[in-house]
Design an enzyme around this catalytic site. Structure first.
Site, PDB file in Angstrom:
ATOM      1  N   LEU A  94       0.567  -1.037  -0.164  1.00 13.82           N
ATOM      2  CA  LEU A  94      -0.159  -0.009   0.366  1.00 13.82           C
ATOM      3  C   LEU A  94       0.906   0.986   0.474  1.00 13.82           C
ATOM      4  O   LEU A  94       2.142   1.309   0.755  1.00 13.82           O
ATOM      5  CB  LEU A  94      -1.120   0.307   1.257  1.00 13.82           C
ATOM      6  CG  LEU A  94      -1.890  -1.341   1.486  1.00 13.82           C
ATOM      7  CD1 LEU A  94      -2.510  -1.048   2.536  1.00 13.82           C
ATOM      8  CD2 LEU A  94      -2.828  -1.006   0.333  1.00 13.82           C
ATOM      9  N   ASP A  95       0.382   2.330  -0.837  1.00 13.78           N
ATOM     10  CA  ASP A  95       0.875   3.367  -0.348  1.00 13.78           C
ATOM     11  C   ASP A  95       1.304   3.893   0.856  1.00 13.78           C
ATOM     12  O   ASP A  95       0.537   3.794   1.546  1.00 13.78           O
ATOM     13  CB  ASP A  95       0.704   4.387  -1.321  1.00 13.78           C
ATOM     14  CG  ASP A  95       0.200   4.235  -2.642  1.00 13.78           C
ATOM     15  OD1 ASP A  95       1.139   3.759  -3.409  1.00 13.78           O
ATOM     16  OD2 ASP A  95      -1.126   5.008  -3.687  1.00 13.78           O
ATOM     17  N   ARG A  96       2.030   5.056   1.210  1.00 13.06           N
ATOM     18  CA  ARG A  96       2.839   5.133   2.312  1.00 13.06           C
ATOM     19  C   ARG A  96       1.470   5.475   3.039  1.00 13.06           C
ATOM     20  O   ARG A  96       1.394   5.133   4.372  1.00 13.06           O
ATOM     21  CB  ARG A  96       3.690   6.077   2.529  1.00 13.06           C
ATOM     22  CG  ARG A  96       4.143   6.417   3.647  1.00 13.06           C
ATOM     23  CD  ARG A  96       5.607   7.676   4.157  1.00 13.06           C
ATOM     24  NE  ARG A  96       6.456   7.991   5.063  1.00 13.06           N
ATOM     25  CZ  ARG A  96       7.397   8.531   5.131  1.00 13.06           C
ATOM     26  NH1 ARG A  96       8.423   8.933   4.228  1.00 13.06           N
ATOM     27  NH2 ARG A  96       7.936   8.781   6.192  1.00 13.06           N
TER      28      ARG A  96
END
Length: 304
Positions: free
Chosen positions: A133-135
């Site tokens: 997942l994106d940060r």
């Protein structure tokens, strides 16, 4: 580790054919052959080309997995949603990167999982992250606990048989209760990070359902049918409905949301070791739940 199957086939076949049918890749077979593993038929060692005639018990013993010393150990806690011998499901908070990158400290989710493995005393400390997942996206991340489990998930990802469901809050009102976004996605020419809809991009398919319409916002449930970087963020921005708080894609700012309003809330995949589908859920984080509660309109559309 040992993995055992019973050969119920009526026709003769090679051992490697049976193993392939159960998801064993050629690279894993090479590791078994050259790095300390074994293949047994009725408890006797054989080669992968050994012929089976029916009724045998076939066992694959995988070699030990040597940890990567370049991946640091973090003692920061993780939120375990589910765990068994083969898989670990973690609820990642927003603000934590999935894996180390340049200039990022050793506090990513992968570092924390390695620390968790060490605290638990696991013999294998190799971290196989299979979904990311994106940060600043929260929610479910799946780890395989050994090479074989990782290869199984890789196959499901390539076949698009894994089901990932997200919840997002996007700008504006979406009138259709259900829809598809199918524009190709590629890199933006002026950024290493940013993506964009472009005719030269890779095919990308996003499906969504409206959950609730808020004041100047819409809550949507989203399923990915491809796995492009920033896919949900790019597709909704291109459709004129960027995610709330998503500064990279011109999403509207909101004091209640200091990141993109995106959460991976459900993950389903087939576990061949237990021969059943596994479905795990991650509850909405406080910031996203508060945004929806505070901005909700008078008319309630549909429950989650």
């Amino acid at each position: 580790m040992k993995f055992t199957w019973h050969n119920d086939a009526q026709e003769p076949m090679k051992v490697k054919t049976l193993l392939t049918q159960h998801g064993v890749t050629r690279s894993l077979l090479k590791k078994v052959k050259f790095h300390g593993g074994a293949i047994l038929v009725d408890h006797q060692p054989v080669l992968a080309i050994h012929m089976l005639t029916g009724g045998e018990t076939v066992t694959m013993v995988t070699p030990p997995e040597i940890g990567n010393d370049h991946l640091g150990v973090s003692t920061l806690p993780i939120n375990v949603v589910y765990e068994d011998r083969d898989y670990l499901v973690v609820n990642k908070p927003a603000g934590v990167a999935s894996v180390p990158a340049h200039a990022l400290p050793d506090t990513t989710l992968a570092n924390r999982v390695k620390g968790y493995y060490r605290q638990q005393g696991y013999a294998n400390e190799v971290v196989h992250i299979t979904t990311r997942l994106d940060r600043d996206t929260s929610g479910i991340v799946l780890f395989a606990k050994h090479h074989f489990a990782h290869s199984i998930i890789d196959h499901q990802l390539k076949a698009h048989s894994m089901r990932k469901i997200y919840l997002a809050v996007v700008a504006g009102r979406i009138d259709a209760d259900h829809g598809w976004l199918d524009s190709p996605i590629g890199r933006a020419p002026d950024s290493f990070i940013k993506r964009m809809v472009t005719p030269t991009g890779k095919p990308s398919l996003t499906e969504y359902w409206v959950v609730k319409r808020l004041t100047n916002m819409t809550v949507v449930r989203v399923q990915l049918h491809s796995g492009r970087t920033h896919q949900i963020r790019v597709h909704f921005a291109a459709a004129g409905h960027p995610l709330v708080g998503d500064a990279l894609y011109a999403g509207p700012a909101d004091p209640l949301m200091t990141r993109q309003a995106l959460h991976c809330m459900q993950l389903s995949f087939f576990d061949p070791f237990q021969e059943r589908w596994l479905t795990n859920f991650a509850p909405l984080p406080a910031d996203l739940a508060n945004l929806i509660k505070t901005r909700q309109a008078a008319n309630f559309e549909r429950p989650f």
